[in-house]
Structure formats: structure tokens, C-alpha cells
Write a protein that holds these residues in place. Structure first.
Motif, PDB file in Angstrom:
ATOM      1  N   LEU A 701       9.274  14.358  -6.236  1.00 38.67           N
ATOM      2  CA  LEU A 701       9.088  12.793  -5.947  1.00 38.67           C
ATOM      3  C   LEU A 701       7.710  12.546  -5.426  1.00 38.67           C
ATOM      4  CD1 LEU A 701      12.447  11.874  -3.829  1.00 38.67           C
ATOM      5  CD2 LEU A 701      11.852  11.214  -5.961  1.00 38.67           C
ATOM      6  N   GLU A 702       7.303  13.313  -4.628  1.00 41.01           N
ATOM      7  CA  GLU A 702       5.788  12.921  -4.061  1.00 41.01           C
ATOM      8  C   GLU A 702       4.810  13.017  -5.421  1.00 41.01           C
ATOM      9  OE1 GLU A 702       5.339  15.860  -1.327  1.00 41.01           O
ATOM     10  OE2 GLU A 702       5.817  14.559   0.214  1.00 41.01           O
ATOM     11  N   SER A 703       5.107  14.080  -6.405  1.00 40.55           N
ATOM     12  CA  SER A 703       4.206  14.100  -7.632  1.00 40.55           C
ATOM     13  C   SER A 703       4.415  12.810  -8.526  1.00 40.55           C
ATOM     14  CB  SER A 703       4.709  15.359  -8.458  1.00 40.55           C
ATOM     15  OG  SER A 703       5.939  15.234  -8.986  1.00 40.55           O
ATOM     16  N   GLU A 704       5.416  12.064  -8.452  1.00 35.75           N
ATOM     17  CA  GLU A 704       5.580  10.866  -9.227  1.00 35.75           C
ATOM     18  C   GLU A 704       4.929   9.710  -8.644  1.00 35.75           C
ATOM     19  OE1 GLU A 704       9.785  10.117  -9.722  1.00 35.75           O
ATOM     20  OE2 GLU A 704      10.495  12.152 -10.324  1.00 35.75           O
ATOM     21  N   VAL A 705       4.452   9.876  -7.592  1.00 34.96           N
ATOM     22  CA  VAL A 705       3.458   8.585  -7.148  1.00 34.96           C
ATOM     23  C   VAL A 705       2.254   8.702  -7.883  1.00 34.96           C
ATOM     24  CG1 VAL A 705       2.307   7.709  -5.151  1.00 34.96           C
ATOM     25  CG2 VAL A 705       4.608   8.977  -4.817  1.00 34.96           C
ATOM     26  N   PRO A 706       2.037   7.695  -8.502  1.00 37.82           N
ATOM     27  CA  PRO A 706       0.800   7.321  -9.172  1.00 37.82           C
ATOM     28  C   PRO A 706      -0.604   7.812  -8.733  1.00 37.82           C
ATOM     29  CG  PRO A 706       2.188   5.618  -9.630  1.00 37.82           C
ATOM     30  CD  PRO A 706       2.938   6.170  -8.478  1.00 37.82           C
ATOM     31  N   ALA A 707      -1.338   8.112  -9.267  1.00 38.26           N
ATOM     32  CA  ALA A 707      -2.690   8.567  -8.593  1.00 38.26           C
ATOM     33  C   ALA A 707      -3.515   7.306  -8.293  1.00 38.26           C
ATOM     34  CB  ALA A 707      -3.478   9.374  -9.701  1.00 38.26           C
ATOM     35  N   ASN A 708      -3.271   6.228  -9.040  1.00 33.27           N
ATOM     36  CA  ASN A 708      -3.878   4.962  -8.588  1.00 33.27           C
ATOM     37  C   ASN A 708      -3.372   4.117  -7.353  1.00 33.27           C
ATOM     38  OD1 ASN A 708      -1.792   4.466 -10.166  1.00 33.27           O
ATOM     39  ND2 ASN A 708      -2.665   2.291 -10.882  1.00 33.27           N
ATOM     40  N   TRP A 709      -2.389   4.758  -6.673  1.00 32.78           N
ATOM     41  CA  TRP A 709      -1.596   4.013  -5.633  1.00 32.78           C
ATOM     42  C   TRP A 709      -2.557   3.870  -4.463  1.00 32.78           C
ATOM     43  CZ3 TRP A 709       1.549   0.896  -3.415  1.00 32.78           C
ATOM     44  CH2 TRP A 709       1.776   1.000  -2.228  1.00 32.78           C
ATOM     45  N   GLU A 710      -2.923   4.846  -4.132  1.00 32.80           N
ATOM     46  CA  GLU A 710      -4.034   4.628  -2.836  1.00 32.80           C
ATOM     47  C   GLU A 710      -5.249   3.541  -2.991  1.00 32.80           C
ATOM     48  OE1 GLU A 710      -3.869   5.666   0.194  1.00 32.80           O
ATOM     49  OE2 GLU A 710      -1.713   6.857   0.020  1.00 32.80           O
ATOM     50  N   PRO A 711      -5.802   3.824  -3.955  1.00 30.65           N
ATOM     51  CA  PRO A 711      -7.136   2.853  -4.342  1.00 30.65           C
ATOM     52  C   PRO A 711      -6.408   1.441  -4.551  1.00 30.65           C
ATOM     53  CG  PRO A 711      -6.936   4.214  -6.233  1.00 30.65           C
ATOM     54  CD  PRO A 711      -5.847   5.055  -5.053  1.00 30.65           C
ATOM     55  N   ASP A 712      -5.534   1.420  -5.166  1.00 28.13           N
ATOM     56  CA  ASP A 712      -4.819   0.068  -5.573  1.00 28.13           C
ATOM     57  C   ASP A 712      -4.417  -0.619  -4.250  1.00 28.13           C
ATOM     58  OD1 ASP A 712      -5.667   0.535  -7.941  1.00 28.13           O
ATOM     59  OD2 ASP A 712      -3.851   0.292  -8.905  1.00 28.13           O
ATOM     60  N   HIS A 713      -3.644   0.261  -3.585  1.00 27.93           N
ATOM     61  CA  HIS A 713      -3.150  -0.181  -2.223  1.00 27.93           C
ATOM     62  C   HIS A 713      -4.179  -0.743  -1.395  1.00 27.93           C
ATOM     63  CE1 HIS A 713      -0.314  -0.746   1.051  1.00 27.93           C
ATOM     64  NE2 HIS A 713      -0.818   0.140   1.737  1.00 27.93           N
ATOM     65  N   LYS A 714      -5.342   0.127  -1.062  1.00 30.77           N
ATOM     66  CA  LYS A 714      -6.475  -0.279  -0.422  1.00 30.77           C
ATOM     67  C   LYS A 714      -7.109  -1.717  -1.080  1.00 30.77           C
ATOM     68  CE  LYS A 714      -7.616   4.293   1.468  1.00 30.77           C
ATOM     69  NZ  LYS A 714      -8.325   5.453   1.554  1.00 30.77           N
ATOM     70  N   ALA A 715      -7.087  -1.633  -2.106  1.00 32.25           N
ATOM     71  CA  ALA A 715      -7.811  -2.693  -2.650  1.00 32.25           C
ATOM     72  C   ALA A 715      -6.886  -4.212  -2.527  1.00 32.25           C
ATOM     73  CB  ALA A 715      -7.961  -2.845  -4.084  1.00 32.25           C
ATOM     74  N   PHE A 716      -5.786  -4.103  -2.620  1.00 31.82           N
ATOM     75  CA  PHE A 716      -4.873  -5.109  -2.195  1.00 31.82           C
ATOM     76  C   PHE A 716      -4.570  -5.553  -0.674  1.00 31.82           C
ATOM     77  CE2 PHE A 716      -0.757  -7.510  -1.955  1.00 31.82           C
ATOM     78  CZ  PHE A 716      -0.843  -8.255  -2.754  1.00 31.82           C
ATOM     79  N   SER A 717      -4.733  -4.455   0.156  1.00 30.65           N
ATOM     80  CA  SER A 717      -4.562  -4.552   1.367  1.00 30.65           C
ATOM     81  C   SER A 717      -5.882  -5.453   2.030  1.00 30.65           C
ATOM     82  CB  SER A 717      -4.701  -3.317   2.311  1.00 30.65           C
ATOM     83  OG  SER A 717      -3.507  -2.537   2.002  1.00 30.65           O
ATOM     84  N   LYS A 718      -6.953  -5.198   1.273  1.00 30.68           N
ATOM     85  CA  LYS A 718      -8.091  -5.974   1.708  1.00 30.68           C
ATOM     86  C   LYS A 718      -8.059  -7.688   1.259  1.00 30.68           C
ATOM     87  CE  LYS A 718     -11.642  -2.504   1.188  1.00 30.68           C
ATOM     88  NZ  LYS A 718     -12.645  -1.522   0.533  1.00 30.68           N
TER      89      LYS A 718
END
Length: 887
Positions: A701-718
Motif C-alpha cells: 500500500l505504501e508503494s502505491e502512494v504516488p511519488a509526487n504526493w509529498e511535494p504536491d501536498h506541501k505546495a497545496f498546504s502553502k
């Protein structure tokens, strides 16, 4: 094993209900039997009575049962349930006294000449009876006995006639006051608490922040809110029924022919119609109106309805005799007297100061005494004539006892369901559905609809709602209100009275219908009305404003309305201000520019600085709000691409969290087995193998998390943080723009009060000379207290406190006290002087400036909303807003 006992619980309950065993005993009985078997099996085979419970054990279940018992009967927070016997009494009294019958006959004669008019009259009377009785059985039986023969005699279609009567009788379930709405409000109150805790925990888990903003909280509900929320949907349903009958009559005149009235439409007929129509309408207005206006709580409104029904029954049962209306006239006359007196001179026994106050109180007491005479007189009549009062009391006791026993039994069943992990299974099933909240909601509503074929509304309300409501309310993607969910469930439950094979309205009607009316015709007749109920459900589902607007309006326009600064209201307040700026922006800027040219030279430097900053902030409000709106638009733009990623990753994270929880539980179980050395052969190996499997699935399941999740999530959080910062900046700017104006106006309003204290200040000098230090200190403290009641007089009060401190201790210093008094007097004279000058030169300008910006720039700092703004904000608050991207 937990699943086995969960299945056993459901099977026993279903079997008991199917066999005709009373619901009041089937629900708790199935829980007691299953809990007992699980505890006994665990004790025998595992040496632990709690071994086969997913949560706690039999002791925990018993504790929960005691808590539920106390909750129903003793907790003050659940006193809404007291309204149930009151509204039941009101309904049965109106039915037994033939008032409902009079209404039905009069409306049939009035609407009969219209094609489909008899059907329209049945729906109209059904709606009125729903708003006065709310008792489905009584309404269906009454209309079946009175209207059905007339409809059949005039060649109405059997299916249309029976369908109209059965469906109209069920309106009492959704049109307030309704017992089911009270029960739903009671059940939802605890569901809101559970949902609030679940949403808060989810927010902490996903954001890492310790506290969740209150604007993201789950909105609560009450019986009054449920009544208001259900009013418009109920009227929508009435309109659909009438429209259907008119359309059918138009295209098939033979199905619903017109029925000419054989009498005359004269003054006598009009009087009869008014006599049968006005009292019930008045009772509806008084009961619901007292709730809407905040004059009475739901319980108090129920008492009003019960007393009003008894007064109406008093003259109806005495019809045709001399003095039939005397008790009603006494009661109504005394009420009108009290209302008039209270409007002329408000009654307050604790604050009698003048002769007029005393006269008002005496007249009010006399009116209350006359009112009580009218009520007692009516009660004696209902008691003596046909033993009506006793019969109504017995039926009320039976119905109320049944409701409360079912509430307790359902609470025991729900506790057992949770004890075996049923609630967690339901949550996992619903949250695992593709499609998010709406898929969950549609499945739940479909299940409730199907259960309506077999169960009564009370069983559905008290068994299903506590399980599914917390799950649906906690979901931030829809962010629905508890009122809307309750009304939707209430409308869905309403179909249970019509759906065969156990539609109770069909049973009631079958019992009074002639043998010429076939049961199959009745079933065919209700199908279109069931479809109309589902269509109304769809309308209310896509237009939540129909439910949410009236409760919001009632809240925001009441005396106890939340202030405009309430965090939950800010987005809607700012939307209103944005639209106001679009219309009045140029005018406001002109007013602000004019204020900057005021001559402030006579004001203290601190006040001049505050006003200067205020005007600058007022000019900055416009770009600040534009920036906040632009930040919100940036969120909407960014959400287009981010939302699908957010939804998919949060779903994966929920699955990962479930695996982690299960792994942790298995590891704890293995450690316990190893420590106590009491595991069955092979149990540890099986558990370890299961742990490895779960870890492998978790890694997948962890491997299914897209690689762009962290940067995109941080960008949207900003982007979210930028919007939050812009909103806060606007709010601080608006407050700083208005607060100095508010302070200065209050200061100038108290100028005369401050000037009037000149003699008090002067008398301190005499007190210092004539009184002992301790007495002088007390005297000064009293003057300080009076100064403290004047707005912005803190400098004077501080100066006087120095005078008082000079008298303290073992060695009082009167000379120093006099020096400090002179300084305090100078400060006082200066304060009085500038206030008097400012009052003459600025007071009118400040009033005009305040009036110009009060409801826009200064709106947040008002004590309450202006009426028109409250309506606008209520409409805005009535829509559901997706807040899931903040989680």
C-alpha cells in the motif's frame, strides 16, 4: 468468534421481529441473550468472559446499559424527550374530540367541486392534522372513516382514494411537531459528539496540528432545529401530493371526478369552515410560532399544544349546548389581556417601581387566574363527556411508554452491536466504498428504505441512526449538518408506513376500509406516493437549503444569536461584505476620505493616533479583502488537479492505518500469549504469519502512494496557509479600522455621566479632612467604583487609587493624598474638557461615519447581526461546503 456472535445477534433480533414478538422486548432480549452466550462461551472455552468481545466485555456492556437508562430518564441534557407525551396527548385529544373530523368534512365540501377536489382536501387536512396531531394511526383511521366512503361514493378510483388517504396520514412523520423528529434529534445529539471527536482525531492525524479550528466542527442539532428544518420539506411533499392528484384528475377525469356541493356557499357555511379551520391553524401558529420566535422551548411548546387541544376539545364536546364556548373565550380573553398589558407596560414582578407597574402586575395575575379557570373548566368537560380525558391519558401513557421502552431496548442492542465490533465493520464497509460520502449516504438511505418494508419508524430511528450517523457526520468532504441528515432520514423513514408488507398506514386503512376495496388496490395506490416521497427526498438532497435555512435564520435572528465574530460564520460574513463592497465601495471610500479631513486637534494625542490608524486601516480593508478572495480563488484553482491525488492518498493512508492497528493488536496478543503461556497450539505461529502478511500488504500500500504526493501536498498546504493568513489579515485590519470609532463613540456617550461626577471628586477632599483614614479609603473606593462605570475613564480611576494608597498602612499620609487628589482632579478636568469639545465638534460626524461603515467594515464587532445581514448569512450557511482538503 466476534463475527459469529454479531451474526447471532442480528439473526435473533430478526427472528423475534418476524415472529411477531413485541419490538419493545425483541431488541433488548436479543442483546441480553447474545451477550450472555458470548460471555458464557468465553468463560468455558477461553477462561475469560470477555474473550469473544471486540470491545470490552459483559461488564462494559452492562455499564453502558445503566448509562443509557440514566441518560433517558435522568439526564437534563435529554429533556427534549419530555415533549413526546405532550405532543401525543395533543394529537389524541384532537382526534377523540372530533375536531379532526369537522376539519375533514368542511374541507371536502369546500374543495369538492374542483376536479380531484376531494383528494386535495384529504391532503390539505392531512397536512393540518400532521401539524397538530402527528399521530399517523389516528389520522389515517379518521380520514379513512370519513373521506373514503365519500370518495368511493363519488366514483373515485379505489387505488387513488386509498393511496391519497394513506400517504396524507403519514405527513405527521415529517411535518412538525413530530415524534420521529424528536427521537431523531435525541439520537443525533450523541452522534454529533462522536462525529466531532472522530473528525478532530482525523484532523490531528492528517495535519499534525493539536487543535482543529472550530469552523471545521460538526454542527449540532436540537428538536427545535429539526422542527424548523423539516417544515419546508414537509410542504414540498404536500405540494407534490396535490400536484399529482391534480395532474391525474386532469388527464383522467373519471379517476377523480368533481363533487358538487349540495348546500349553499353562504354565511353559515363560511362560519362553519372558519370554526373548523381557524382553531387548528391558531394552535399550529402558537405551537410552532413559539418555537420559531424563541418564546418557548420544544417542551414548553408541547405543553402549550396539549393545553390548547384540551380547550378546543372542551367546546367541541359540548357542541350545541348553551355556553359551549365560555371556557375557550375565558382562556383566549385572558391571554389577549396579558399580551396587551405586557405591550403597554412590560410586566416584571421583581422590578415594581411605579403605580403603573403595580396595576399591570395585578391585572396580569387576575388574567392568569381567569385563564386557569378556563383550562380547568375545559378539563372537567373532557373528563365528564364520554370519559374523553381518561381515554386520552391512557392512550398517551401507552404510546409514551412504548416509545421509551423501545429507546432503552435499542440502546442495549446498539451497545451489544458495538461490543462485537459491528460498528467498526459498518465504518470499514462505508469508508471503503468508492465514491466517497455520497456513495456511503446512498447506501445508508437505501438500507433504511429497505428496512422500512419490515420495521417501524422508531426501530429504524433508534437502531440504525446511532450506528451510521457518526460515520456520515464525521466525513469532511460533504460537511453536512446534523439537521439535514436527520430530516433526510426522517423523510426516508416516512416511507416505512406505506411500503408493503408491513406498512402500518396500510394496516390502519385496511381496518376501516369496506370489503369492496381490495388490498391489491391499496398497494397499487401507494406506489405513486412512495415514488413522490423518494422524489422529494432527491429534491431535499440536492437542495440542503430547504432544510438548513430556517434553523439558521431562527438562530441568527434570535435574541441569543451568535455574534458576527463567531468563527463558523466568517466566510459567509466576508462573502456578504464582498458583495456590499461591490455595491457601496465608492461611497465607503468617499466617506473614509472625508473622515481623514476631520479636525482632531482638540483630542488627546493618543486618541488622534488611534483615529489616524483607524482611517488608514479602513482604506486598507478593501485590498485586504480582495487579497483574501484571491487566495480563496487560488485554492479552487489548485484543487482541480490536487483533489483526485488527495482523495486517493488519504484512502491509502486509511488502509495503511488499519493495517498498522491490526498489526499492533496481533503483536500485543502474541506477547500476552508468550508471557502467560496460555496459547492454543499453533496460535502463535498463525498470528506471526498473519503479522507478516499484513506487513507485506502494508508495504504494498505504501508503494502505491504516488511519488509526487509529498511535494504536491506541501505546495497545496502553502496555498491553504496563504489563504488563512490573508483572511486573518483582513479580519485584523477590519477590527482595527472600526474599534477606535466604537471606543470613541462610547466614550463620548458617557461624557455627561463623567461630568456629573465632579461633586464626587470634590467630596474626596472633605473626606480626607473629616474622616479617619480607613473610612476615607472606603469613601474613595466607592467613588472609584462610580468612575469605573464610565467608559474609558481608567486614567482617572488609576489616579484616585493613588490617593487611596496614600492612606494605607500604619502611617497614612494625608498630605500626599491631597497632592495625588490634585493630580487626579487635573486629569479629570482634562478628560471632561476634551470630551465636551469632541461632543460638540465630532459627535454628529462620528455617528454618520459609524452608520456608513457599521454593517460592512465594522460588522464583526457588532453585538449581533442586523436583520437583513442575518438573512443573507443564514442563506450562505445553508449550503454544505467541502472542507476535506484542509484535512
Amino acid at each position: 468468534m466476534e463475527l459469529f456472535f454479531l451474526l447471532l445477534l442480528v439473526v435473533i433480533m430478526a427472528g423475534a421481529l418476524a415472529s411477531g414478538f413485541p419490538v419493545a422486548f425483541a431488541l433488548p432480549g436479543s442483546a441480553i441473550i447474545t451477550i450472555g452466550l458470548a460471555a458464557l462461551t468465553g468463560e468455558i472455552f477461553a477462561g475469560d468472559a470477555a474473550a469473544y468481545f471486540a470491545q470490552g466485555g459483559p461488564v462494559n456492556w452492562l455499564t453502558a446499559g445503566v448509562t443509557n437508562f440514566r441518560g433517558v430518564y435522568w439526564e437534563v441534557e435529554r429533556d427534549t424527550l419530555i415533549a413526546i407525551p405532550l405532543f401525543v396527548f395533543m394529537g389524541i385529544m384532537l382526534q377523540r374530540s372530533k375536531i379532526a373530523e369537522d376539519l375533514l368534512v368542511s374541507m371536502a365540501q369546500l374543495f369538492g367541486p374542483i376536479r380531484g377536489g376531494l383528494g386535495i382536501s384529504v391532503v390539505f387536512v392531512g397536512a393540518l392534522l400532521a401539524a397538530t396531531t402527528g399521530i399517523v394511526g389516528a389520522t389515517v383511521v379518521a380520514m379513512g372513516l370519513i373521506s373514503l366512503p365519500a370518495m368511493l361514493r363519488n366514483n373515485y378510483s379505489h387505488s387513488l382514494a386509498t393511496g391519497t388517504i394513506a400517504a396524507s396520514g403519514t405527513l405527521g412523520q415529517i411535518i412538525p411537531p413530530s415524534i420521529v423528529l424528536i427521537i431523531l434529534a435525541d439520537q443525533l445529539s450523541s452522534a454529533v459528539d462522536q462525529a466531532g471527536m472522530a473528525r478532530t482525531a482525523y484532523f490531528k492525524e492528517t495535519t499534525g496540528e493539536f487543535t482543529m479550528p472550530s469552523s471545521f466542527g460538526v454542527s449540532s442539532t436540537s428538536a427545535g432545529d429539526m422542527f424548523m428544518g423539516a417544515l419546508l420539506p414537509g410542504l414540498v411533499l404536500v405540494g407534490l401530493y396535490m400536484a399529482y392528484i391534480l395532474i391525474v384528475a386532469f388527464f383522467k377525469p373519471s379517476v377523480a371526478p368533481s363533487v358538487p356541493f349540495e348546500g349553499k356557499y353562504d354565511r353559515r357555511f363560511a362560519g362553519r369552515v372558519l370554526l373548523s379551520l381557524v382553531p387548528p391553524l391558531t394552535l399550529i401558529f402558537v405551537v410552532l410560532g413559539s418555537i420559531i420566535t424563541g418564546i418557548a422551548t420544544v417542551n414548553q411548546a408541547g405543553a402549550i399544544g396539549a393545553v390548547g387541544a384540551m380547550v378546543m376539545a372542551g367546546y367541541r364536546l359540548y357542541e350545541g349546548r348553551k355556553g359551549a364556548f365560555y371556557p375557550a373565550i375565558l382562556a383566549m380573553g385572558s391571554l389577549l389581556t396579558i399580551l396587551i398589558i405586557n405591550n403597554v407596560n412590560p410586566i416584571n414582578i421583581r422590578n415594581i417601581q411605579t403605580t403603573a407597574d403595580m396595576v399591570s402586575v395585578v391585572i396580569a395575575i387576575a388574567a392568569v387566574a381567569v385563564f386557569l379557570v378556563g383550562i380547568v373548566w375545559s378539563g372537567i368537560r373532557t373528563f365528564k363527556i364520554d370519559d374523553t380525558l381518561r381515554g386520552v391519558m391512557v392512550e398517551t401513557a401507552k404510546t409514551s411508554a412504548l416509545v421509551f421502552i423501545i429507546l432503552l431496548g435499542a440502546a442495549m442492542l446498539t451497545s451489544a452491536f458495538r461490543a462485537f465490533g459491528g460498528e467498526e465493520l459498518v465504518r470499514e464497509f462505508l469508508t471503503g466504498l468508492p465514491g466517497g460520502f455520497w456513495a456511503q449516504f446512498i447506501i445508508v438511505m437505501a438500507v433504511i428504505f429497505v428496512l422500512g418494508f419490515f420495521l417501524d419508524f422508531i426501530e429504524i430511528a433508534v437502531v440504525v441512526v446511532p450506528i451510521v450517523a457518526p460515520i456520515l457526520l464525521a466525513d469532511p468532504s460533504a460537511n453536512i449538518t446534523a439537521v439535514w441528515l436527520g430530516v433526510m432520514i426522517g423523510m426516508n423513514i416516512q416511507t416505512s408506513f406505506l411500503t408493503p408488507p408491513f406498512g402500518f398506514a396500510l394496516f390502519y386503512l385496511r381496518g376501516v376500509a369496506p370489503s369492496a376495496v381490495k388490498t391489491l388496490s391499496m398497494y397499487k395506490g401507494v406506489v405513486p406516493f412512495i415514488s413522490l416521497q423518494l422524489f422529494a427526498l432527491f429534491i431535499v438532497g440536492i437542495a440542503p437549503q430547504l432544510v438548513n435555512y430556517l434553523p439558521n435564520r431562527m438562530s441568527l435572528t434570535s435574541e441569543s444569536s451568535p455574534p458576527p465574530k463567531n468563527p463558523r460564520l466568517q466566510v459567509c460574513v466576508e462573502e456578504y461584505i464582498q458583495s456590499a463592497f461591490a455595491e457601496q465601495g465608492d461611497t465607503l471610500r468617499s466617506v473614509i476620505a472625508g473622515a481623514k479631513g476631520w479636525d482632531l486637534s482638540n483630542l488627546p494625542k493618543s486618541v488622534q493616533n488611534d483615529l489616524g490608524k483607524s482611517f488608514a486601516a479602513a482604506e486598507a480593508v478593501f485590498p485586504a479583502l480582495d487579497k483574501a478572495v484571491a487566495a480563496s480563488e487560488a485554492i479552487d484553482a489548485a484543487a482541480v488537479d490536487y483533489r483526485p491525488l488527495h482523495v486517493s492518498v488519504r484512502a491509502l493512508q486509511r488502509d495503511i492505518a488499519k493495517h498498522e492497528e491490526e498489526i499492533k493488536e496481533l503483536e500485543q496478543r502474541v506477547n500476552r500469549w508468550k508471557r502467560q503461556n496460555d496459547a492454543k497450539p499453533g496460535s502463535i505461529d498463525k498470528a506471526i504469519a498473519k503479522i507478516e502478511t499484513l506487513k507485506s500488504e502494508k508495504a504494498e500500500l505504501e508503494s502505491e502512494v504516488p511519488a509526487n504526493w509529498e511535494p504536491d501536498h506541501k505546495a497545496f498546504s502553502k496555498v491553504l496557509a496563504t489563504e488563512k493568513k490573508a483572511r486573518l489579515s483582513y479580519r485584523r485590519t477590519a477590527d482595527s479600522a472600526y474599534e477606535p470609532i466604537q471606543v470613541l463613540r462610547a466614550t463620548l456617550r458617557d461624557a455627561d455621566a463623567l461630568a456629573a461626577l465632579s461633586g464626587e471628586i470634590d467630596s474626596i477632599s472633605k473626606a480626607l479632612k473629616d474622616l479617619a483614614p480607613k473610612e476615607a479609603e472606603d469613601f474613595i473606593k466607592d467613588v472609584e467604583s462610580k468612575i469605573g462605570r464610565v467608559y474609558e475613564a481608567g486614567a482617572i480611576r488609576s489616579a484616585l487609587s493613588k490617593v487611596r494608597r496614600a492612606l494605607r498602612g500604619k502611617t497614612p499620609d494625608p498630605e500626599k493624598a491631597l497632592e495625588e487628589l490634585a493630580a487626579a482632579r487635573a486629569i479629570y478636568d482634562e478628560e471632561v474638557s476634551w470630551r465636551e469639545v469632541a461632543n460638540q465638534s465630532l459627535s454628529a460626524k462620528l455617528a454618520d461615519y459609524d452608520a456608513a461603515i457599521r454593517n460592512t467594515i465594522g460588522l464583526r464587532l457588532q453585538d449581533r447581526f442586523p436583520h437583513d445581514v442575518a438573512l443573507d448569512v443564514a442563506a450562505c450557511q445553508s449550503s454544505h461546503k467541502d472542507i476535506s482538503l484542509h484535512f
